[in-house]
Design a protein around this motif. Sequence first.
Motif, short mmCIF file in Angstrom:
data_model
loop_
_atom_site.label_atom_id
_atom_site.label_comp_id
_atom_site.label_asym_id
_atom_site.label_seq_id
_atom_site.Cartn_x
_atom_site.Cartn_y
_atom_site.Cartn_z
N SER A 99 -30.82 -38.80 -85.34
CA SER A 99 -31.04 -39.88 -86.30
C SER A 99 -29.74 -40.22 -87.02
O SER A 99 -29.48 -41.40 -87.31
CB SER A 99 -32.13 -39.51 -87.30
OG SER A 99 -31.78 -38.35 -88.02
N ALA A 100 -28.90 -39.23 -87.31
CA ALA A 100 -27.62 -39.49 -87.96
C ALA A 100 -26.69 -40.26 -87.02
O ALA A 100 -25.99 -41.18 -87.44
CB ALA A 100 -26.97 -38.19 -88.40
N GLU A 101 -26.70 -39.88 -85.76
CA GLU A 101 -25.87 -40.58 -84.78
C GLU A 101 -26.34 -42.03 -84.59
O GLU A 101 -25.53 -42.94 -84.46
CB GLU A 101 -25.89 -39.83 -83.45
CG GLU A 101 -25.16 -38.51 -83.48
CD GLU A 101 -23.68 -38.67 -83.74
OE1 GLU A 101 -23.06 -39.60 -83.21
OE2 GLU A 101 -23.14 -37.84 -84.50
N ARG A 102 -27.67 -42.23 -84.57
CA ARG A 102 -28.21 -43.59 -84.43
C ARG A 102 -27.85 -44.44 -85.64
O ARG A 102 -27.54 -45.62 -85.50
CB ARG A 102 -29.72 -43.56 -84.25
CG ARG A 102 -30.13 -43.26 -82.83
CD ARG A 102 -31.61 -43.39 -82.59
NE ARG A 102 -32.20 -44.69 -82.88
CZ ARG A 102 -32.19 -45.73 -82.04
NH1 ARG A 102 -31.64 -45.61 -80.88
NH2 ARG A 102 -32.76 -46.86 -82.37
N LEU A 103 -27.87 -43.84 -86.83
CA LEU A 103 -27.51 -44.57 -88.04
C LEU A 103 -26.05 -44.99 -87.98
O LEU A 103 -25.71 -46.14 -88.28
CB LEU A 103 -27.77 -43.71 -89.27
CG LEU A 103 -27.36 -44.32 -90.60
CD1 LEU A 103 -28.21 -45.55 -90.89
CD2 LEU A 103 -27.50 -43.31 -91.71
N LYS A 104 -25.19 -44.08 -87.58
CA LYS A 104 -23.76 -44.38 -87.47
C LYS A 104 -23.53 -45.50 -86.45
O LYS A 104 -22.74 -46.42 -86.68
CB LYS A 104 -23.01 -43.12 -87.06
CG LYS A 104 -21.51 -43.27 -87.11
CD LYS A 104 -20.83 -41.93 -86.92
CE LYS A 104 -20.68 -41.63 -85.47
NZ LYS A 104 -19.84 -40.47 -85.18
N ALA A 105 -24.25 -45.45 -85.34
CA ALA A 105 -24.11 -46.47 -84.30
C ALA A 105 -24.63 -47.81 -84.79
O ALA A 105 -24.04 -48.86 -84.50
CB ALA A 105 -24.86 -46.04 -83.05
N SER A 106 -25.71 -47.81 -85.57
CA SER A 106 -26.26 -49.05 -86.10
C SER A 106 -25.29 -49.71 -87.07
O SER A 106 -25.12 -50.93 -87.07
CB SER A 106 -27.58 -48.80 -86.81
OG SER A 106 -28.56 -48.40 -85.90
N VAL A 107 -24.64 -48.89 -87.89
CA VAL A 107 -23.65 -49.42 -88.84
C VAL A 107 -22.47 -50.02 -88.07
O VAL A 107 -22.00 -51.11 -88.40
CB VAL A 107 -23.18 -48.32 -89.81
CG1 VAL A 107 -21.98 -48.76 -90.60
CG2 VAL A 107 -24.31 -47.92 -90.73
N LYS A 108 -22.03 -49.33 -87.03
CA LYS A 108 -20.91 -49.83 -86.23
C LYS A 108 -21.27 -51.15 -85.56
O LYS A 108 -20.48 -52.08 -85.53
CB LYS A 108 -20.51 -48.79 -85.18
CG LYS A 108 -19.24 -49.16 -84.46
CD LYS A 108 -18.85 -48.07 -83.48
CE LYS A 108 -18.04 -47.04 -84.19
NZ LYS A 108 -17.40 -46.09 -83.26
N GLU A 109 -22.50 -51.25 -85.06
CA GLU A 109 -22.95 -52.48 -84.41
C GLU A 109 -23.00 -53.62 -85.43
O GLU A 109 -22.57 -54.75 -85.15
CB GLU A 109 -24.32 -52.27 -83.79
CG GLU A 109 -24.84 -53.47 -83.04
CD GLU A 109 -26.21 -53.24 -82.43
OE1 GLU A 109 -26.69 -54.17 -81.76
OE2 GLU A 109 -26.81 -52.17 -82.63
N ALA A 110 -23.50 -53.34 -86.64
CA ALA A 110 -23.59 -54.37 -87.67
C ALA A 110 -22.21 -54.84 -88.12
O ALA A 110 -21.99 -56.03 -88.33
CB ALA A 110 -24.37 -53.84 -88.87
N ILE A 111 -21.27 -53.92 -88.23
CA ILE A 111 -19.90 -54.29 -88.61
C ILE A 111 -19.29 -55.17 -87.53
O ILE A 111 -18.60 -56.15 -87.83
CB ILE A 111 -19.06 -53.03 -88.87
CG1 ILE A 111 -19.49 -52.37 -90.17
CG2 ILE A 111 -17.57 -53.35 -88.91
CD1 ILE A 111 -18.86 -51.04 -90.45
N GLY A 112 -19.55 -54.84 -86.29
CA GLY A 112 -19.06 -55.67 -85.18
C GLY A 112 -19.62 -57.07 -85.24
O GLY A 112 -18.92 -58.06 -84.99
N LYS A 113 -20.91 -57.20 -85.59
CA LYS A 113 -21.53 -58.53 -85.69
C LYS A 113 -20.94 -59.32 -86.85
O LYS A 113 -20.67 -60.51 -86.72
CB LYS A 113 -23.04 -58.39 -85.89
CG LYS A 113 -23.79 -58.04 -84.63
CD LYS A 113 -25.28 -57.98 -84.89
CE LYS A 113 -26.04 -57.60 -83.64
NZ LYS A 113 -27.48 -57.52 -83.87
N LEU A 114 -20.74 -58.65 -87.99
CA LEU A 114 -20.22 -59.34 -89.17
C LEU A 114 -18.79 -59.81 -88.98
O LEU A 114 -18.42 -60.89 -89.44
CB LEU A 114 -20.29 -58.43 -90.40
CG LEU A 114 -21.69 -58.19 -90.96
CD1 LEU A 114 -21.64 -57.13 -92.05
CD2 LEU A 114 -22.26 -59.47 -91.52
N THR A 115 -17.98 -58.98 -88.33
CA THR A 115 -16.58 -59.34 -88.15
C THR A 115 -16.34 -60.18 -86.91
O THR A 115 -15.25 -60.72 -86.73
CB THR A 115 -15.71 -58.08 -88.07
OG1 THR A 115 -16.13 -57.28 -86.97
CG2 THR A 115 -15.77 -57.28 -89.36
#
Length: 52
Positions: free
Chosen positions: A9-25
Motif C-alpha cells: 500500500s505504501a508503494e502504491r501510494l508513492k506510485a500514485s503521487v508520482k503519476e499525479a505529479i507527472g500529470k500536473l507537470t
Amino acid sequence: MIERVKGPSAERLKASVKEAIGKLTGDARVEAEGRRQKQAARPPKPAKPRTD
C-alpha cells in the motif's frame, strides 16, 4: 532492532503521487513510471483452489 519493510500500500501510494505529479507537470515519462510502479506494487492474485 526491527526493520520495517514497505508494504504494497505504501508503494502504491508513492506510485500514485508520482503519476499525479507527472500529470500536473505534463511529464509523460514520470506519469508512465508512476503507472508502471503502481502495477508492480499490486499484490499477486491469489491462487485458485484445485478442483480435481
